[in-house]
Scaffold this motif. Structure first.
Motif, PDB file in Angstrom:
ATOM      1  N   HIS A 114       0.747  -1.209   0.088  1.00  0.00           N
ATOM      2  CA  HIS A 114       0.030   0.155  -0.096  1.00  0.00           C
ATOM      3  C   HIS A 114       1.011   1.394  -0.013  1.00  0.00           C
ATOM      4  CE1 HIS A 114      -3.474   2.392   1.267  1.00  0.00           C
ATOM      5  NE2 HIS A 114      -2.706   3.057   1.921  1.00  0.00           N
ATOM      6  N   SER A 145      -0.167   9.401   6.773  1.00  0.00           N
ATOM      7  CA  SER A 145      -1.425   8.980   6.673  1.00  0.00           C
ATOM      8  C   SER A 145      -1.868   8.468   8.220  1.00  0.00           C
ATOM      9  CB  SER A 145      -1.540   7.610   5.817  1.00  0.00           C
ATOM     10  OG  SER A 145      -1.023   6.432   6.497  1.00  0.00           O
ATOM     11  N   ASP A 311      -6.691   7.325   0.676  1.00  0.00           N
ATOM     12  CA  ASP A 311      -6.487   5.755  -0.212  1.00  0.00           C
ATOM     13  C   ASP A 311      -7.395   5.531  -1.358  1.00  0.00           C
ATOM     14  OD1 ASP A 311      -4.833   5.310   1.707  1.00  0.00           O
ATOM     15  OD2 ASP A 311      -6.332   4.153   3.264  1.00  0.00           O
TER      16      ASP A 311
HETATM   17 ZN    ZN Z   1      -2.851   5.092   2.886  1.00  0.00          ZN
END
Ligand code: ZN
Ligand code: KG4
Length: 347
Positions: A114, A145, A311
């Motif tokens: 990710h 994040s 995201d």
């Molecule tokens: Zn993220």
């Protein structure tokens, strides 16, 4: 060469599907957020996230093909899926779906880290955004994040060196916890950002941990504790009254630390190309001060638009198609993992 890939992202609380080309062109990006479902609990509940991915994902697959100009499954030549790091139950939904599609459609499959997606997000392009023409590796990336806050030197595809990282809370977590304490609720970052707009950032002096520390590591838990103590001293009535000042001052402390470390990393590595990525790079004050920092130091700063900062499956698709096109494949034994894999990053 694979020309079009379909990508799936379910590592946290956003269900997202995208169709992307090898040039980073986003043909479609469709996502479903779960803020309303998690709001009553004041944070993300992993089990609820997994269940929502299960119901949201299949319709989004069809929608992504449709929005990419009415593509058929036969137009898709590969599949990418976030398989690490993240909430394990949430990752399972994406990985199982991608494996089933790969098996039934006989398509090559690749599992993506990710964070690699976030680091490559500046290369994404669509009708409204494209990176500067001369933007390329190497560059310094600050990925910020809810779960991660780290500085990287990005040398090329798959060549990422960790320069520094938070020793405790992620910057997004610091925003989210503050929001909860201040009664602003969930999702936190965007609410603090909004409330701070009418506040005075100099009203309260919050600690900037490790600011003068020579390392590129960061720490945000002291800041959170300081805010907790201050709110207890002020009491609920006064806290509410001065909330914009509290938000602005707290936000300023986070922005100060993030930009100081980013700038230090750029200087240390003698690099002029820098990026901000991850959900917190949506923060309006960080964007504003980031641009000022870039102007003052003649940095080329790229901050992807919000749809590619938070995201999203497009960033996963781009990393995936590059890797598939250099011959990498994962088998049906691909598993989700809550952690990054050994070798994902160099120390
Ligand atoms: Zn993220
Ligand atoms: O990258 P992301 O969408 O998901 C994770 O991988 O964690 O980042 C989510 C984080 C949350 O902590 C959220 O509060 C924060 O990004 N965030 C913000 C803003 N928008 C989202 N933080 C500060 N200011 C914002 N405007």
């Amino acid at each position: 060469m694979i020309k079009k890939i379909l990508a799936i992202e379910t590592s946290c609380d956003d269900t997202s599907v995208a169709v992307v080309t090898g040039q980073g062109e986003v043909l479609s990006l469709v996502s479903r957020a779960q803020d309303l479902e998690h709001e009553p609990y004041g944070g993300i509940v992993p089990e609820i996230a997994s269940r929502n991915h299960t119901s949201a994902l299949i319709p989004l697959l069809e929608e992504a093909l449709e929005q990419a100009g009415g593509l058929e499954w036969s137009d898709i030549e590969g599949l990418a899926v976030t398989n690490r790091p993240g909430l394990i139950g949430a990752l399972i939904v994406g990985v199982i779906t991608a494996k089933s599609l790969a098996q039934s459609l006989n398509l090559p499959l690749i599992g993506i880290n990710h964070l690699e997606g976030h680091l490559l997000a500046p290369f994404l392009r669509d009708s409204e955004f494209s990176p500067p023409e001369d933007f390329n590796y190497p560059y310094i990336g600050l990925a910020i994040s809810g779960g991660h806050t780290s500085l990287y030197r990005i040398q090329g595809l798959g060549d990422y060196q960790i320069l520094g990282t938070t020793k405790d809370d992620a910057a997004g977590e610091a925003f989210d916890k503050f929001s909860k304490m201040a009664g602003l609720g969930f999702p936190g970052g965007v609410r603090v950002d909004h409330c701070a707009r009418t506040g005075n950032s100099k009203a309260y002096d919050f600690p900037r941990s490790m600011l003068h520390d020579d390392s590129l590591d960061m720490s945000f838990s002291g800041l959170k504790s300081a805010a907790q103590r201050l709110m207890a001293d002020l009491g609920p009535v006064k806290t509410k009254e001065v909330l914009p000042d509290l938000c602005a001052s707290y936000q300023e402390a986070i922005v100060d630390v993030l930009l100081a470390k980013l700038s230090r990393a750029a200087k240390r590595c003698q690099m002029k190309k820098i990026i901000l990525t991850g959900g917190v790079s949506a923060n309006s004050r960080l964007r504003e001060r980031g641009l000022l920092l870039a102007q003052a130091n003649k940095y080329q700063l790229v901050i992807p638009p919000l749809r590619y900062c938070t995201d999203n499956a497009a960033m996963i698709g781009y990393a995936g198609i590059l890797r598939l096109n250099r011959g990498e494949r994962h088998s049906m034994s691909l598993s989700p993992s809550p952690q990054v894999w050994d070798g994902d990053f160099q120390k």
